[in-house]
Design a protein around this motif. Structure first.
Motif, mmCIF file in Angstrom:
data_model
loop_
_atom_site.group_PDB
_atom_site.id
_atom_site.type_symbol
_atom_site.label_atom_id
_atom_site.label_comp_id
_atom_site.label_asym_id
_atom_site.label_seq_id
_atom_site.Cartn_x
_atom_site.Cartn_y
_atom_site.Cartn_z
ATOM 1 N N SER A 34 0.829 -1.221 0.000
ATOM 2 C CA SER A 34 0.000 0.000 0.000
ATOM 3 C C SER A 34 0.855 1.260 0.000
ATOM 4 C CB SER A 34 -0.936 -0.005 1.217
ATOM 5 O OG SER A 34 -0.191 0.069 2.421
ATOM 6 N N ILE A 35 1.980 1.254 0.692
ATOM 7 C CA ILE A 35 2.868 2.421 0.742
ATOM 8 C C ILE A 35 3.526 2.661 -0.610
ATOM 9 C CG2 ILE A 35 4.988 3.356 1.757
ATOM 10 C CD1 ILE A 35 2.624 3.467 3.644
ATOM 11 N N LEU A 36 3.968 1.578 -1.251
ATOM 12 C CA LEU A 36 4.674 1.704 -2.535
ATOM 13 C C LEU A 36 3.756 2.127 -3.670
ATOM 14 C CD1 LEU A 36 7.031 -1.426 -2.393
ATOM 15 C CD2 LEU A 36 7.636 0.971 -1.991
ATOM 16 N N LYS A 38 1.782 4.629 -3.833
ATOM 17 C CA LYS A 38 1.808 6.100 -3.941
ATOM 18 C C LYS A 38 0.435 6.692 -4.279
ATOM 19 C CE LYS A 38 6.693 6.333 -5.218
ATOM 20 N NZ LYS A 38 7.690 6.808 -6.214
ATOM 21 N N ASN A 39 -0.583 5.857 -4.153
ATOM 22 C CA ASN A 39 -1.956 6.326 -4.361
ATOM 23 C C ASN A 39 -2.593 6.516 -2.986
ATOM 24 O OD1 ASN A 39 -4.939 5.973 -4.567
ATOM 25 N ND2 ASN A 39 -4.487 5.821 -6.755
ATOM 26 N N LYS A 40 -3.009 7.742 -2.693
ATOM 27 C CA LYS A 40 -3.503 8.053 -1.353
ATOM 28 C C LYS A 40 -4.666 7.157 -0.931
ATOM 29 C CE LYS A 40 -2.024 12.882 -1.222
ATOM 30 N NZ LYS A 40 -2.449 14.303 -1.066
ATOM 31 N N ASP A 41 -5.624 6.971 -1.844
ATOM 32 C CA ASP A 41 -6.784 6.126 -1.520
ATOM 33 C C ASP A 41 -6.357 4.687 -1.270
ATOM 34 O OD1 ASP A 41 -8.500 8.269 -1.793
ATOM 35 O OD2 ASP A 41 -8.890 7.880 -3.922
ATOM 36 N N PHE A 42 -5.442 4.193 -2.102
ATOM 37 C CA PHE A 42 -4.986 2.808 -1.944
ATOM 38 C C PHE A 42 -4.162 2.648 -0.669
ATOM 39 C CE2 PHE A 42 -2.450 -0.976 -2.877
ATOM 40 C CZ PHE A 42 -3.454 -1.850 -3.298
ATOM 41 N N ILE A 43 -3.424 3.713 -0.326
ATOM 42 C CA ILE A 43 -2.628 3.673 0.907
ATOM 43 C C ILE A 43 -3.547 3.514 2.119
ATOM 44 C CG2 ILE A 43 -1.182 5.043 2.466
ATOM 45 C CD1 ILE A 43 0.201 6.190 -0.015
ATOM 46 N N VAL A 44 -4.642 4.292 2.128
ATOM 47 C CA VAL A 44 -5.601 4.216 3.244
ATOM 48 C C VAL A 44 -6.259 2.845 3.292
ATOM 49 C CG1 VAL A 44 -7.766 5.115 4.167
ATOM 50 C CG2 VAL A 44 -6.054 6.696 3.230
ATOM 51 N N VAL A 45 -6.762 2.381 2.136
ATOM 52 C CA VAL A 45 -7.433 1.074 2.071
ATOM 53 C C VAL A 45 -6.452 -0.041 2.414
ATOM 54 C CG1 VAL A 45 -8.585 -0.591 0.568
ATOM 55 C CG2 VAL A 45 -9.132 1.848 0.382
ATOM 56 N N GLY A 46 -5.255 0.040 1.835
ATOM 57 C CA GLY A 46 -4.246 -0.987 2.103
ATOM 58 C C GLY A 46 -3.822 -1.006 3.562
ATOM 59 N N GLY A 47 -3.715 0.186 4.158
ATOM 60 C CA GLY A 47 -3.357 0.266 5.572
ATOM 61 C C GLY A 47 -4.404 -0.399 6.458
ATOM 62 N N LEU A 48 -5.678 -0.149 6.135
ATOM 63 C CA LEU A 48 -6.766 -0.775 6.901
ATOM 64 C C LEU A 48 -6.773 -2.292 6.711
ATOM 65 C CD1 LEU A 48 -9.671 1.761 6.223
ATOM 66 C CD2 LEU A 48 -8.501 1.370 8.398
ATOM 67 N N LEU A 49 -6.588 -2.737 5.464
ATOM 68 C CA LEU A 49 -6.591 -4.178 5.184
ATOM 69 C C LEU A 49 -5.412 -4.874 5.856
ATOM 70 C CD1 LEU A 49 -7.579 -4.282 1.392
ATOM 71 C CD2 LEU A 49 -8.995 -4.911 3.362
ATOM 72 N N SER A 50 -4.277 -4.180 5.976
ATOM 73 C CA SER A 50 -3.098 -4.776 6.600
ATOM 74 C C SER A 50 -3.331 -5.067 8.083
ATOM 75 C CB SER A 50 -1.882 -3.861 6.434
ATOM 76 O OG SER A 50 -2.036 -2.669 7.195
ATOM 77 N N VAL A 51 -4.332 -4.397 8.659
ATOM 78 C CA VAL A 51 -4.700 -4.655 10.064
ATOM 79 C C VAL A 51 -5.894 -5.608 10.145
ATOM 80 C CG1 VAL A 51 -5.549 -3.613 12.199
ATOM 81 C CG2 VAL A 51 -3.816 -2.420 10.824
ATOM 82 N N ILE A 52 -6.902 -5.347 9.327
ATOM 83 C CA ILE A 52 -8.156 -6.132 9.385
ATOM 84 C C ILE A 52 -7.940 -7.592 9.000
ATOM 85 C CG2 ILE A 52 -10.451 -6.410 8.364
ATOM 86 C CD1 ILE A 52 -10.527 -3.334 8.081
ATOM 87 N N ILE A 53 -7.189 -7.848 7.928
ATOM 88 C CA ILE A 53 -7.001 -9.227 7.453
ATOM 89 C C ILE A 53 -6.249 -10.092 8.473
ATOM 90 C CG2 ILE A 53 -5.875 -10.663 5.688
ATOM 91 C CD1 ILE A 53 -6.661 -8.572 3.626
#
Length: 216
Positions: A34-36, A38-53
């Motif tokens: 998600s960090i790599l 560089k898309n703000k929306d994907f960073i937020v979604v990816g950050g949440l998924l990295s915790v939720i999953i």
């Protein structure tokens, strides 16, 4: 002596270690991806998924962590039945043992032939009281056996027996005592959440240390 059967809960250490490593890898992969991006929306979604999953995987597999076992203590040996696997431990075969009470009970035997026998009952996964009772009774019987047979059975020091633990607790306690008035005096904003996160485990260490001293 009367033979008593102890029934208790314990947790599968190998399975838990593998599960934690897998969850950590899932978190790292999702978070870095998600960090790599560089898309703000994907960073937020990816950050949440990295915790939720990882949390979802843990909750789904939580039942596999806890196991049920029993043990019978005899004069010269103890008979274990752990998740339907029977094991007999003769006291004459034990080189050293460690029993530590902290957030449950850790039970570790080192046998003279190099084998190790470990059981842990952690209060995050199990009801720990029954296993703690068993471990205490086991140690009493082992001490009697050691005295009567004059063996060189070694009781390993626990984490709380370390000569450094008490000075460490005192230093950190003093640090907390001075830090809070300092922040208030200089009108600094108290970092409440980090403070509570750090104090919680520290209080647990004091409880574990005090409990160990009482038992000794």
């Amino acid at each position: 002596m009367n033979v008593k059967e102890y029934k208790f809960e314990f947790f599968n250490q190998k399975y838990t270690q593998k599960l934690v490593i897998k969850l950590l890898l899932v978190f790292i992969v999702l978070f870095i991806t998600s960090i790599l991006s560089k898309n703000k929306d994907f960073i937020v979604v990816g950050g949440l998924l990295s915790v939720i999953i990882p949390i979802s995987i843990y909750l789904f597999n939580r039942k596999k962590i806890k196991k049920v076992g029993s043990a019978k203590i005899f004069e010269n040996y103890t008979e274990f039945n752990l998740d339907n696997v029977e094991t007999i431990i003769n006291y004459r075969d034990i080189e050293s043992y460690l029993i530590q009470h902290f957030e449950g009970t850790v039970f570790h035997l080192k046998l003279k032939d190099g084998r190790k026998f470990n059981i842990s009952s952690n209060n995050r996964y199990c009801e720990t009281f029954q296993f703690t009772v068993f471990a205490q009774d086991f140690e009493k019987v082992l001490q009697v056996y050691k005295t009567e047979n004059q063996t060189d059975l070694i009781r390993s020091n626990t984490f709380f027996d370390s000569k450094f633990i008490f000075p460490f607790l005192i230093i950190v306690t003093v640090g907390f005592i001075f830090m809070i008035p300092y922040l208030i005096y200089f009108e600094k904003k108290l970092p409440i959440i980090p403070l509570l996160i750090s104090i919680g485990p520290f209080i647990a260490l004091w409880i574990g240390y005090s409990s160990n001293k009482k038992k000794k």
